[in-house]
Structures are given as C-alpha cells and as structure tokens.
Design an enzyme around this catalytic site. Sequence first.
Site, PDB file in Angstrom:
ATOM      1  CB  SER A 231      -2.376 -51.331  -3.568  1.00  0.00           C
ATOM      2  OG  SER A 231      -3.088 -50.001  -2.761  1.00  0.00           O
TER       3      SER A 231
ATOM      4  CG  HIS B 163      -4.730 -51.222  -6.909  1.00  0.00           C
ATOM      5  ND1 HIS B 163      -5.698 -51.628  -8.063  1.00  0.00           N
ATOM      6  CD2 HIS B 163      -5.190 -50.965  -6.128  1.00  0.00           C
ATOM      7  CE1 HIS B 163      -6.752 -51.767  -7.310  1.00  0.00           C
ATOM      8  NE2 HIS B 163      -6.574 -51.347  -6.116  1.00  0.00           N
TER       9      HIS B 163
ATOM     10  CG  ASP C 296      -6.627 -49.250  -3.202  1.00  0.00           C
ATOM     11  OD1 ASP C 296      -7.366 -49.705  -3.828  1.00  0.00           O
ATOM     12  OD2 ASP C 296      -5.645 -49.875  -2.670  1.00  0.00           O
TER      13      ASP C 296
ATOM     14  CG  MET D  91     -10.401 -46.330   0.105  1.00  0.00           C
ATOM     15  SD  MET D  91     -10.082 -47.069   1.840  1.00  0.00           S
ATOM     16  CE  MET D  91      -8.839 -48.349   0.801  1.00  0.00           C
TER      17      MET D  91
ATOM     18  CG  HIS E  23     -10.408 -50.310  -6.297  1.00  0.00           C
ATOM     19  ND1 HIS E  23      -9.938 -51.038  -5.219  1.00  0.00           N
ATOM     20  CD2 HIS E  23     -11.804 -50.155  -6.192  1.00  0.00           C
ATOM     21  CE1 HIS E  23     -11.099 -51.598  -4.721  1.00  0.00           C
ATOM     22  NE2 HIS E  23     -12.036 -51.173  -5.441  1.00  0.00           N
TER      23      HIS E  23
ATOM     24  CG  MET F 198     -12.948 -49.109  -2.812  1.00  0.00           C
ATOM     25  SD  MET F 198     -11.589 -49.736  -1.631  1.00  0.00           S
ATOM     26  CE  MET F 198     -10.388 -48.922  -2.800  1.00  0.00           C
TER      27      MET F 198
ATOM     28  CG  MET G  32     -13.225 -56.004  -3.676  1.00  0.00           C
ATOM     29  SD  MET G  32     -11.728 -55.000  -3.935  1.00  0.00           S
ATOM     30  CE  MET G  32     -10.897 -54.844  -2.252  1.00  0.00           C
TER      31      MET G  32
ATOM     32  N   GLY H 213     -11.395 -51.557   2.188  1.00  0.00           N
ATOM     33  CA  GLY H 213     -11.354 -50.527   3.324  1.00  0.00           C
ATOM     34  C   GLY H 213      -9.858 -50.250   3.798  1.00  0.00           C
ATOM     35  CG  PHE H 214      -8.801 -50.676   6.671  1.00  0.00           C
ATOM     36  CD1 PHE H 214      -8.341 -49.485   7.011  1.00  0.00           C
ATOM     37  CD2 PHE H 214      -9.994 -51.124   6.842  1.00  0.00           C
ATOM     38  CE1 PHE H 214      -9.392 -48.720   7.922  1.00  0.00           C
ATOM     39  CE2 PHE H 214     -11.207 -49.961   7.367  1.00  0.00           C
ATOM     40  CZ  PHE H 214     -10.483 -48.966   7.998  1.00  0.00           C
ATOM     41  N   GLY H 215      -5.657 -52.051   3.522  1.00  0.00           N
ATOM     42  CA  GLY H 215      -4.628 -52.844   3.164  1.00  0.00           C
ATOM     43  C   GLY H 215      -4.195 -53.920   4.298  1.00  0.00           C
ATOM     44  N   GLY H 216      -3.630 -55.129   3.801  1.00  0.00           N
ATOM     45  CA  GLY H 216      -2.770 -55.791   4.903  1.00  0.00           C
ATOM     46  C   GLY H 216      -3.870 -56.746   5.296  1.00  0.00           C
TER      47      GLY H 216
ATOM     48  CG  ASP I  43      -7.734 -54.855  -4.802  1.00  0.00           C
ATOM     49  OD1 ASP I  43      -6.588 -54.885  -4.087  1.00  0.00           O
ATOM     50  OD2 ASP I  43      -8.371 -53.594  -4.831  1.00  0.00           O
ATOM     51  N   GLY I  44      -6.605 -57.771  -2.981  1.00  0.00           N
ATOM     52  CA  GLY I  44      -6.676 -57.901  -1.257  1.00  0.00           C
ATOM     53  C   GLY I  44      -6.067 -59.354  -0.942  1.00  0.00           C
ATOM     54  N   GLY I  45      -5.361 -59.236  -0.242  1.00  0.00           N
ATOM     55  CA  GLY I  45      -4.819 -60.536   0.437  1.00  0.00           C
ATOM     56  C   GLY I  45      -3.637 -61.298  -0.199  1.00  0.00           C
TER      57      GLY I  45
ATOM     58  CB  ALA J 221       2.313 -58.676  -1.292  1.00  0.00           C
TER      59      ALA J 221
HETATM   60  C1  DX5 Z   1      -8.444 -52.651  -0.227  1.00  0.00           C
HETATM   61  C2  DX5 Z   1      -7.915 -52.141  -1.160  1.00  0.00           C
HETATM   62  C3  DX5 Z   1      -6.601 -52.894  -1.778  1.00  0.00           C
HETATM   63  C4  DX5 Z   1      -5.690 -53.047  -0.724  1.00  0.00           C
HETATM   64  C5  DX5 Z   1      -4.813 -54.267  -1.038  1.00  0.00           C
HETATM   65  O1  DX5 Z   1      -9.530 -51.776   0.137  1.00  0.00           O
HETATM   66  O2  DX5 Z   1      -8.682 -52.111  -2.556  1.00  0.00           O
HETATM   67  O3  DX5 Z   1      -6.122 -52.566  -2.918  1.00  0.00           O
HETATM   68  O4  DX5 Z   1      -4.789 -52.016  -0.767  1.00  0.00           O
HETATM   69  O5  DX5 Z   1      -3.895 -54.352   0.058  1.00  0.00           O
HETATM   70  P1  DX5 Z   1      -2.900 -55.587   0.279  1.00  0.00           P
HETATM   71  O6  DX5 Z   1      -2.358 -56.117  -0.906  1.00  0.00           O
HETATM   72  O7  DX5 Z   1      -2.191 -55.421   1.539  1.00  0.00           O
HETATM   73  O8  DX5 Z   1      -3.990 -56.668   0.704  1.00  0.00           O
HETATM   74 ZN    ZN Z   2      -7.967 -51.752  -4.386  1.00  0.00          ZN
END
Ligand code: DX5
Ligand code: ZN
Length: 216
Positions: free
Chosen positions: A9, A34, A36, A38, A67, A69, A138, A143-146, A176-178, A200
Amino acid sequence: MSRVLVAPSILSGDFAKMGETVANVERWGADLVHCDVMDGVFVPNITFGMPMIKAIRPYTKLPLDVHLMITEPEKYVERFCDAGADYVTFHPEASKDARDALLKIKAKGVKCGLVVNPDKDFSLVEDYMDLVDMIVLMGVFPGFGGQSYIESVSDNIAFFAKKIKESGRNILLELDGGVTQQNAEKFRSLGITVLVAGSATFKAEDPAQAIKVIGG
Ligand code: DX5
Ligand code: ZN
C-alpha cells in the site's frame, strides 16, 4: 501451499516521490500496487484521488488496486477507471447502489470488488458474488496504516474462502491491514490470495525480502 500475490500500500510510501515509489514496488517483486483513497467522510483521514492514480500510472506496469474509502463511490468509480485503475473496490455500506457501481466499473473493462470491515454484515457482499472479481477483507478498521490485525477477522477469511470455492468463480480474496512477515503464513493457509502490506513493506530494512516472505 502456493505463493499468494502481494500488494504494497503506497499509503506508507513517500508522498513527495510517488512515481519513484511505485517503480520501486515493481522492482521489489510485488504483484499489485494498492492505492488507498480516503475522503475524510467515510473514514477519518484524507489521502488522494484520481489525479494521483493518473500520475503514478506511467511509472509501473503492475496492476493498480484502487481501494475507495469514500461515500457514494458510484459517483466516482468511472473516473478512477479512466485514471488507470485495474481493480476498483469500495465499501458497499458507503454506496446508495452497489450494483450500479459494480456494473459501471465492469463496463469500463476494469475488475471490481467489495470491501468488508471487521464488524460488517457479510450479506452486503454475499448478494454480489455473481459480479465481483475481488473481495477485500479489512484486517483493521480503515483509515490508517500501521495498525494491528484484529484476530476475529480470521473467521471472516475462512467464511469467504469457502463461499468463493462454492461459487466456482475466480474471485481474489484480499486481506487489507495488519499483515506482517510474521502473520502472513496464517493468512495464506486460511485461503487468502492477495495480501496488502503497507508498513510491512515500506518500513522493512529490505522491502524486496519482506515481499518475498509475505508472498510465501
Ligand atoms: C487502511 C488501508 C490499508 C493500509 C494497510 O485503511 O486500507 O490498505 O494502508 O496498512 P498496513 O499494511 O500498514 O496495515
Ligand atoms: Zn486499503
């Protein structure tokens, strides 16, 4: 177990150098990029829109996995297709007419998909198994990465892996996520076919190696 696709992403990439970022993602051996999107309404964060997709398009041959959002995605999906998306996915609860949005994407010759939040009603997606090319689960609240993976999502993965098998259709199942180098194997064994990896990938000392480990 076969290798799965890895989709870094760019949310975790350098926003001042997005062309270079997507070129790197390809060089590191990833399978999809990917993206994102938003809108600050559907999720409490704002990233980028169609101009970014158009701007990065020439920098990679990899498919752009967009993606959305955003609220009322049906108003914008065609413009994301025109900007160069290869996959457009959105959250059905944000849409007034999910079927209309899916059909608009398909009419552009672009692959379409729906996204399920960790606490969302599956039926919103089950109704469209005949149309979707991808289902995105999800692993965190968007909303946020990490963020850290929410363990209960593993039940959703098992449920949809089975549903897809029963459908007999060739539908990608994306998480997607984590996702981390440590937990990726569990998701592959549950039947995930695409793993999104933002932090990651971009926070790894050796992103190419991280992508290799995550893909299996
Ligand atoms: C969250 C995004 C994800 C995010 C994943 O709202 O849709 O795509 O960027 O980030 P990581 O891989 O760091 O969890
Ligand atoms: Zn995403």
